[in-house]
Design an enzyme around this catalytic site. Structure first.
Site, PDB file in Angstrom:
ATOM      1  N   ASP A  43       0.816  -1.221   0.000  1.00 40.42           N
ATOM      2  CA  ASP A  43       0.000   0.000   0.000  1.00 40.42           C
ATOM      3  C   ASP A  43       0.846   1.267   0.000  1.00 40.42           C
ATOM      4  OD1 ASP A  43      -2.234  -1.741   0.329  1.00 40.42           O
ATOM      5  OD2 ASP A  43      -1.803  -1.799   2.480  1.00 40.42           O
ATOM      6  N   LYS A  95       2.289   2.221  -5.175  1.00 38.32           N
ATOM      7  CA  LYS A  95       2.931   1.733  -6.409  1.00 38.32           C
ATOM      8  C   LYS A  95       2.074   2.054  -7.633  1.00 38.32           C
ATOM      9  CE  LYS A  95       2.978  -2.345  -4.532  1.00 38.32           C
ATOM     10  NZ  LYS A  95       2.672  -2.040  -3.123  1.00 38.32           N
ATOM     11  N   GLN A 117       1.995  -5.818  -3.316  1.00 39.24           N
ATOM     12  CA  GLN A 117       2.366  -5.940  -1.892  1.00 39.24           C
ATOM     13  C   GLN A 117       3.722  -5.248  -1.648  1.00 39.24           C
ATOM     14  OE1 GLN A 117       1.319  -9.247  -3.465  1.00 39.24           O
ATOM     15  NE2 GLN A 117      -0.650  -8.306  -3.128  1.00 39.24           N
ATOM     16  N   GLY A 174      -4.416  -3.940  -4.321  1.00 37.21           N
ATOM     17  CA  GLY A 174      -5.388  -2.908  -4.664  1.00 37.21           C
ATOM     18  C   GLY A 174      -4.613  -1.660  -5.028  1.00 37.21           C
ATOM     19  N   HIS A 175      -4.521  -1.378  -6.317  1.00 41.50           N
ATOM     20  CA  HIS A 175      -3.734  -0.226  -6.765  1.00 41.50           C
ATOM     21  C   HIS A 175      -4.682   0.895  -7.176  1.00 41.50           C
ATOM     22  CE1 HIS A 175      -0.065  -3.037  -7.587  1.00 41.50           C
ATOM     23  NE2 HIS A 175      -0.377  -2.927  -6.324  1.00 41.50           N
TER      24      HIS A 175
HETATM   25  P1  IMP Z   1      -2.740 -12.725   1.473  1.00 41.90           P
HETATM   26  O1  IMP Z   1      -1.806 -12.146   0.471  1.00 41.90           O
HETATM   27  O2  IMP Z   1      -4.180 -12.415   1.182  1.00 41.90           O
HETATM   28  O3  IMP Z   1      -2.492 -14.178   1.717  1.00 41.90           O
HETATM   29  O4  IMP Z   1      -2.450 -12.010   2.891  1.00 41.90           O
HETATM   30  C1  IMP Z   1      -1.236 -12.194   3.621  1.00 41.90           C
HETATM   31  C2  IMP Z   1      -0.792 -10.901   4.291  1.00 41.90           C
HETATM   32  O5  IMP Z   1      -0.412  -9.962   3.294  1.00 41.90           O
HETATM   33  C3  IMP Z   1      -1.895 -10.217   5.124  1.00 41.90           C
HETATM   34  O6  IMP Z   1      -1.279  -9.558   6.210  1.00 41.90           O
HETATM   35  C4  IMP Z   1      -2.451  -9.175   4.184  1.00 41.90           C
HETATM   36  O7  IMP Z   1      -3.046  -8.093   4.845  1.00 41.90           O
HETATM   37  C5  IMP Z   1      -1.175  -8.763   3.455  1.00 41.90           C
HETATM   38  N1  IMP Z   1      -1.446  -8.254   2.109  1.00 41.90           N
HETATM   39  C6  IMP Z   1      -1.736  -8.956   0.993  1.00 41.90           C
HETATM   40  N2  IMP Z   1      -1.888  -8.139  -0.056  1.00 41.90           N
HETATM   41  C7  IMP Z   1      -1.672  -6.910   0.388  1.00 41.90           C
HETATM   42  C8  IMP Z   1      -1.646  -5.634  -0.256  1.00 41.90           C
HETATM   43  O8  IMP Z   1      -1.845  -5.480  -1.466  1.00 41.90           O
HETATM   44  N3  IMP Z   1      -1.373  -4.567   0.544  1.00 41.90           N
HETATM   45  C9  IMP Z   1      -1.101  -4.711   1.875  1.00 41.90           C
HETATM   46  N4  IMP Z   1      -1.102  -5.876   2.507  1.00 41.90           N
HETATM   47  C10 IMP Z   1      -1.384  -6.969   1.777  1.00 41.90           C
END
Ligand code: IMP
Length: 431
Positions: free
Chosen positions: A13, A16, A225, A40-41
């Site tokens: 977040d 990017k 991420q 989520g971009h």
């Molecule tokens: P997952 O990717 O849904 O398996 O989540 C694993 C961890 O990564 C959790 O703490 C999520 O909140 C975090 N996470 C996954 N995608 C994002 C993102 O795009 N932004 C911020 N945190 C993320």
């Protein structure tokens, strides 16, 4: 050489999407290489907000090609909905501008079910995933049970592959007291969506990237991420299931590292994190709440409140190292206006000892206490400033402190969510 990797330097977040959108105008190709619809971009152009989860953030530029590479776990319902929504707002009129690799792992509805069932069962030990099925989809890829995007176009063998993939999963669903998933229903669902996505199918995306490099075109690799969520190098086990660091761009896209000219590390001027896991500089107080309110720190995918805290230079130093970051983009610095004093973390205390490198093991990181330096804040509203020289002196000193500590120059300073609220201190591409 004309490849630039845009990578998140914190826990995701960082902004990017905004940077990729801004650089998209100069790029012939923008490539997503890992993650899935957990990302989520958010792009804000002429006051209009577009949130993308799978489609690369270059899509608003009509002449830029967007490519989804093999490292991505492709939620076909989600990507289809995104395409529809983009078309409705006048984008993506030409289907040849979006290419989806045949080698992408298809994220199935049962991956989402399994992700949620596991999180529920974990109770207070949950990871805090986005619930988008990312972990189970990557597990299928590693265990050679994944359905690839290209498989959807071979109807004679698809059913057997789905049956094989579901065999073990249905046993897991029994353990979670959930109903079994039906093979025929799943195949029927897949077939409907595959017809709709056929125009975007690309048999070998690495050829497209190679051709762009041969023509000396600019290729932008868009990470999802952040580095501290990397499966190997992040704050394990509170991480995502893909490799989020810059090296993953080459692996996930099928491009040679020799083409990479710059690695642009995107960082907020403070820190945020969603989900569980250690966060040494977290502010569970008014200032943290203020950052969340002013910075609108709510997840673009799940709407969850983001945890907020001071800038952590120790964690950023680590991100610079594991990514090979050559330039920084410093985002959301406008959010810090109005504070008398800012704090930046320059070391930790762990078990009574001062440490200056990020502890990589969870048991140490979770007890790390931040050691701060105080720096003077500024009062001015930065959101309309367009030149580095416009920034207040104390704000310039804050940027300088970050650059000096990290030994890395900031090419971009962002003073608001809009495309135009961006100060460039240099160009990233040669042309
Ligand atoms: P997952 O990717 O849904 O398996 O989540 C694993 C961890 O990564 C959790 O703490 C999520 O909140 C975090 N996470 C996954 N995608 C994002 C993102 O795009 N932004 C911020 N945190 C993320």
């Amino acid at each position: 050489m004309s490849g630039v990797i845009v990578v998140g330097s914190q826990w995701g977040d960082e902004g990017k999407g905004k940077v990729v959108d801004a650089l998209g105008a100069q790029s012939e190709l923008v490539v997503r290489y890992q993650g899935g619809a957990n990302a989520g971009h958010t792009l804000i152009v002429d006051g209009k907000k577009t949130v993308l989860h799978l489609i690369p953030s270059g899509v608003l530029h009509p002449n830029t090609k967007c490519l989804i590479g093999p490292g991505v776990v492709l939620d076909i319902e989600s990507v289809h909905a995104e395409i529809q929504s983009l078309k409705e707002s006048g984008h993506l009129a030409d289907p040849s501008k979006l290419l989806i690799s045949d080698q992408c792992t298809v994220l199935m509805p049962y991956h989402r079910l399994l992700d949620k069932a596991r999180e529920e069962a974990a109770g207070s030990n949950k990871i805090g995933t986005t619930g988008k099925g990312i972990g189970p989809a990557y597990e299928d890829r590693a265990s050679r049970k994944a359905i690839l995007f290209g498989d959807l176009f071979f109807p004679n063998t698809l059913k057997d592959k789905v049956a094989k993939s579901l065999e073990e999963k249905n046993r897991l669903f029994s353990n979670y007291n959930l109903p079994h998933v039906d093979v025929d229903e799943t195949v029927a669902q897949l077939s409907k969506l595959s017809e709709l996505l056929k125009p975007y199918r690309c048999k070998d995306t690495s050829l497209v990237i190679d051709e762009a490099f041969r023509k000396n075109q600019n290729v932008l690799f868009e990470g999802a991420q952040g580095s501290l969520l990397d499966l190997l190098h992040g704050t394990y086990p509170f991480v995502t299931s893909s490799s989020t660091i810059a090296g993953s761009a080459c692996v996930g896209a099928g491009a040679g590292p020799g083409h990479i000219q710059q690695v642009l590390g995107i960082t907020k001027a403070y820190t945020t994190r969603v989900g569980s896991g250690p966060f040494p500089t977290e502010l569970d107080c008014e200032i943290g709440k203020r950052m969340r309110d002013i910075g609108q720190e709510y997840g673009a995918t799940t709407g969850r409140e983001r945890r907020c805290g001071w800038l952590d230079l120790v964690a950023l130093k680590y991100a610079i190292r594991v990514n090979g970051i050559t330039r920084l983009a410093l985002m959301k610095i406008d959010v810090l206006s109005g504070l008398d004093t800012l704090k930046v973390c320059t070391a930790y205390e762990v078990n009574g000892e001062r440490v200056t490198e990020l502890p990589v093991m969870h048991d140490e990181l979770k007890i790390a206490r931040p050691i701060y330096e105080d720096v003077p804040g500024w009062k001015e509203d930065l959101t309309k400033m367009t030149d580095l020289e416009d920034l207040p002196e104390t704000c310039k000193s804050y940027v300088q402190l970050i650059e000096d500590f990290l030994q890395t120059k900031a090419s971009v300073i962002s003073v608001g969510p809009g495309r135009e609220q961006t100060i460039w201190t240099e160009s990233l591409f040669d042309k």
